[in-house]
Every structure is written in structure tokens, then in C-alpha cells.
Design a protein around this motif. Structure first.
Motif, PDB file in Angstrom:
ATOM      1  N   GLN A  39       0.841  -1.177   0.000  1.00 56.62           N
ATOM      2  CA  GLN A  39       0.000   0.000   0.000  1.00 56.62           C
ATOM      3  C   GLN A  39       0.884   1.238   0.000  1.00 56.62           C
ATOM      4  N   GLY A  42      -1.112   7.121   0.435  1.00 59.15           N
ATOM      5  CA  GLY A  42      -2.255   7.756  -0.204  1.00 59.15           C
ATOM      6  C   GLY A  42      -2.929   6.937  -1.285  1.00 59.15           C
ATOM      7  N   LYS A  43      -2.525   5.690  -1.431  1.00 58.36           N
ATOM      8  CA  LYS A  43      -3.105   4.851  -2.474  1.00 58.36           C
ATOM      9  C   LYS A  43      -3.709   3.583  -1.872  1.00 58.36           C
ATOM     10  N   GLU A  44      -4.444   2.867  -2.702  1.00 54.00           N
ATOM     11  CA  GLU A  44      -5.060   1.628  -2.256  1.00 54.00           C
ATOM     12  C   GLU A  44      -4.046   0.493  -2.263  1.00 54.00           C
ATOM     13  N   GLU A  46      -2.465  -2.987  -3.175  1.00 51.60           N
ATOM     14  CA  GLU A  46      -2.423  -3.719  -4.432  1.00 51.60           C
ATOM     15  C   GLU A  46      -1.666  -5.034  -4.257  1.00 51.60           C
ATOM     16  N   GLU A  89       8.864   4.445  -6.598  1.00 52.20           N
ATOM     17  CA  GLU A  89       7.449   4.054  -6.638  1.00 52.20           C
ATOM     18  C   GLU A  89       7.175   2.715  -5.955  1.00 52.20           C
TER      19      GLU A  89
END
Length: 119
Positions: A39, A42-44, A46, A89
Motif C-alpha cells: 500500500q 495515499g493509495k489503495e 495492491e 514508486e
């Protein structure tokens, strides 16, 4: 019940490597698939990669193919995630998870381990 504990996260520079470990305990004989999720901030969450507990079949998200390798050691009840050529990333909290059947949800989760890749 299955208990999962991750370790091995940390801070690494771009291009570096880290190896995460997930120790499983409890009803490990009932595990069908182990997965690594992440995770990013700020993102979901995966799915990154999976491995079948018995046969060792693997799958990878396109974003990590060729850079990450999942493996397992059934004797030690551990699953590993070798991460090479890390990129900023890839920064995320990484979780291992287990499910007990092909059509079941991931019902068991570890507490997560932070991976930070600096540019």
C-alpha cells in the motif's frame, strides 16, 4: 487460524535491494496461497505477487516482473520477497497474506513492514 509476521523492511536507495520475510504459524498446513501486497502512501492496497504453498507456482504484477522474486520454505513456514532494482514508486507498506482456498479471500494478514526507496 494462521498468524503472519513480516520482517526485513527498511530504507534503501534507488537501484538497491531488500529481502522481506514472512513467518507463518498456526494452521499452516491449511494454506493454499501466500501473497505479498503493498500500500503506497495515499493509495489503495495492491497485489504484488503470489505463490502456492504446495506447488510453488508464482504470479507477479506487471510493475514488479523481472525485479521481484517470491519464494517459500515450507520447512521453515516462511515466504520471502526478494526485491531488486528498487524504485521510489516501490515505496509502500508491504503485507503478506494467506488464503486457504483458490476461491477464498485472503483471510490472514501480517502487520506490515515499511519499505522506503529514496531517489
Amino acid at each position: 487460524q494462521v498468524q503472519l509476521v513480516e520482517s526485513g523492511g527498511g530504507l534503501v536507495q534507488t537501484g538497491g535491494s531488500l529481502r522481506l520475510s514472512c513467518a507463518a504459524s498456526g494452521r499452516t498446513w491449511s494454506i493454499y496461497v501466500m501473497g505479498w501486497f503493498r500500500q503506497p502512501p495515499g493509495k489503495e492496497r495492491e497485489l504484488v505477487t503470489t505463490i502456492t504453498w504446495s506447488g510453488g507456482s508464482t504470479s507477479y504484477a506487471d510493475s514488479v516482473k523481472g525485479r521481484f522474486t517470491i519464494s517459500r520454505d515450507n520447512a521453515k513456514n516462511r515466504v520471502y520477497l526478494q526485491m531488486n532494482s528498487l524504485k521510489p514508486e516501490d515505496t509502500a507498506i508491504y503485507y503478506c497474506a494467506a488464503k486457504l482456498g483458490a476461491r477464498m479471500e485472503y483471510a490472514y494478514w501480517g502487520q506490515g513492514t515499511q519499505v522506503t526507496v529514496s531517489s
